[in-house]
Write an enzyme that holds these catalytic residues in place. Structure first.
Site, short mmCIF file in Angstrom:
data_model
loop_
_atom_site.label_atom_id
_atom_site.label_comp_id
_atom_site.label_asym_id
_atom_site.label_seq_id
_atom_site.Cartn_x
_atom_site.Cartn_y
_atom_site.Cartn_z
N ARG A 1 68.96 -32.00 -38.46
CA ARG A 1 68.90 -32.30 -37.04
C ARG A 1 67.69 -33.14 -36.78
O ARG A 1 66.81 -32.99 -37.53
CB ARG A 1 68.95 -31.05 -36.30
CG ARG A 1 67.63 -30.07 -36.61
CD ARG A 1 68.21 -29.07 -37.70
NE ARG A 1 67.04 -28.18 -37.96
CZ ARG A 1 66.65 -26.88 -37.25
NH1 ARG A 1 67.28 -26.68 -36.29
NH2 ARG A 1 65.83 -26.21 -37.60
N ASP B 1 60.28 -28.58 -46.66
CA ASP B 1 60.52 -27.87 -45.38
C ASP B 1 59.73 -26.46 -45.42
O ASP B 1 59.37 -26.22 -44.24
CB ASP B 1 61.97 -27.62 -45.15
CG ASP B 1 62.56 -27.10 -46.48
OD1 ASP B 1 61.94 -26.64 -47.46
OD2 ASP B 1 63.99 -27.13 -46.56
N THR B 2 59.72 -25.94 -46.49
CA THR B 2 58.54 -24.50 -46.41
C THR B 2 57.25 -24.83 -46.10
O THR B 2 56.57 -24.01 -45.25
CB THR B 2 58.78 -23.93 -47.63
OG1 THR B 2 60.11 -23.73 -48.24
CG2 THR B 2 58.26 -22.49 -47.64
N ASN C 1 59.98 -17.69 -54.78
CA ASN C 1 61.28 -18.32 -54.32
C ASN C 1 62.51 -17.19 -54.42
O ASN C 1 62.66 -16.74 -55.74
CB ASN C 1 61.46 -19.48 -55.16
CG ASN C 1 62.42 -20.46 -54.23
OD1 ASN C 1 62.63 -20.49 -53.00
ND2 ASN C 1 62.73 -21.60 -54.72
#
Length: 472
Positions: free
Chosen positions: A16, A238-239, A296
């Site tokens: 997005r 992104d993390t 993770n």
């Protein structure tokens, strides 16, 4: 005058474009464009359709222009470890193969024969996962050495998308560290590891930090979308962006909850001790050279696949409700087993695991969902115990951020099994962290501390207390 930034946030199932800006010292967000992302099979490989992703970015920017919005900057973040190799004419040499592709099976063990596991961890501080970039590249070296010989540029997925926007090549720090090829102490590509593995070090770009401006869009892109703007590096992993949006840092563990669950703490130096290696924690790079000491964990990928296996008959909310109704069912599976990484049928793998461990086999959608949520909570509890053992201290709260923080059942389970306060929010953690890096670069914020204060006052955070009786 208000400055506007666009966060391009692309995850494993969707992407997005979100507009962000400050107004009255609060951060405002507006979704501009949303699109699908998925792994597709090309030949014998499972790949990302990066050219389609780039076109969706362009589509979103065209929407901005149609809405009369001309942002001052744009930043792109995606998942980690995956990459594109370009030839001397800047053309991709292969498809963008996904980390879920089986090409890395057995590669980690072969690398250990050349460079010991202990030494690799001491150099990089990165968690051992069979899909790390280092093992993907070694697989290529074995199966298609001619590809690596032709490769002139190594770009991770957001690096490649930035190249398409600007024509400029750069490797961003937070994502580069996920490759297991960056030295944790020098913060540069580890040429010793690359030399031992016989991987061409010349194809790697200079590593740049978040907040770095790559400059303006290329003239071709400006002509296509109708305006120009600055391309600024956020934490492109992104993390790394998501963790920037954690509003409470003191005495807190975070869980960035999405397709994957990333659970850990922020630290100012890498922890490469034996115990961290034994527990398989990672030291990924963060903004301003902070380290994300985390583990993770498989995450909501499992329930996403369960939903798909039920042919999308149930929404995620309905699966949560069904799990609540199955309160008497109890079984725990190890969510980090390789069998859950990309199974043909997630439900069947969960059932098989229950059989192998002598536990009741889930027979309804509610029982399957409850098994997933209970198993995630149990894995989080183990990670909390390991973090507290390594740091030799107790943490009083857990911050759950990202899309997964909307799962109230799981949030309560986390509070119950860990006996800690759980704070859920903000939901749009990754986009917020992405925008923070841009606004700091543009001079709209003074730094991370001020950004977190603004975030705390801008977005809802729900609190969950452990119940008196611990339940599963």
């Amino acid at each position: 005058m208000i400055k506007y930034s666009i966060a391009v946030d692309i995850g494993a199932s969707s992407g997005r474009l979100i507009l962000g800006y400050l107004e009255n010292n609060e951060m405002q967000l507006k979704e501009i464009h949303r699109f699908e992302n998925k792994i597709v099979q090309k030949g014998e490989s499972f790949c990302w359709e990066v050219d389609k992703l780039f076109q969706e970015i362009i589509n979103g920017l065209k929407k901005c222009n149609e809405m009369g919005i001309k942002p001052d900057s744009i930043g792109i973040d995606t998942w980690a470890v995956d990459f594109v190799l370009l030839d001397e004419n800047d053309q991709p040499l292969t498809h963008a193969v996904s980390y879920r592709d089986p090409r890395t099976d057995g590669m980690m063990e072969e690398v250990f024969e050349l460079f010991s596991k202990e030494r690799l961890y001491l150099e990089t501080g990165i968690q051992f996962q069979k899909f790390n970039t280092i093992y993907q590249l070694y697989s290529l070296k074995k199966s298609q050495p001619e590809i690596l010989e032709k490769a002139k540029s190594f770009l991770m997925i957001p690096d490649y998308l930035n190249f398409l926007l600007t024509g400029k090549k750069a490797n961003e720090y937070t994502n580069a560290t996920s490759t297991q090829l960056v030295n944790a102490f020098t913060k540069k590509w580890d040429h010793q590891i690359l030399n031992v593995l016989g991987i061409n070090k010349e194809m790697f770009q200079e590593i740049h930090m978040p907040k770095t401006s790559l400059g303006n869009l290329s003239s071709e892109i400006v002509s296509e979308i109708g305006f120009d703007m600055d391309v600024i590096l956020p934490a492109t992993h992104d993390t790394g962006s998501a963790v920037l949006s954690v509003p409470e840092q003191d005495d807190s563990i975070y869980i960035s909850s999405g397709t994957w669950s990333l659970m850990g703490v922020e630290n100012y130096f890498p922890i490469c001790i034996t115990k961290a290696l034994d527990y398989n924690f990672t030291n990924e790079g963060g903004m301003d050279y902070q380290y994300r000491f985390l583990k993770n964990i498989m995450g909501l990928w499992m329930i996403q696949e369960v939903k798909r296996n039920y042919l999308d008959e149930y929404t995620f909310a309905e699966l949560v409700d069904l799990a609540r109704e199955a309160k008497d069912y109890k079984a725990i599976v190890n969510v980090n087993e390789d069998c859950f990484l990309k199974p043909d049928n997630m439900i069947q793998e969960i059932m098989n695991s229950c059989v192998q461990t002598g536990q009741p086999i889930p027979s309804t959608p509610g029982e399957v969902a409850k098994c997933v949520f209970d198993s995630l909570a149990a894995c989080y509890q183990t990670a909390v115990e390991e973090i507290e053992e390594i740091f030799e201290k107790s943490f009083s709260k857990i911050n759950v951020i990202g899309g997964g923080c909307q799962n109230e059942l799981l949030n309560q389970l986390i509070a119950d099994v860990t006996h800690k306060e759980v704070y859920a929010g903000p939901v749009e953690a990754t986009a917020i962290g992405n925008i923070v890096a841009q606004l700091i670069s543009l001079g709209e914020m003074n730094g991370i501390k001020e950004a977190r204060s603004i975030i705390k006052n801008s977005f809802e955070v729900k609190k969950y207390m452990p119940t008196t009786t611990v339940t599963n």
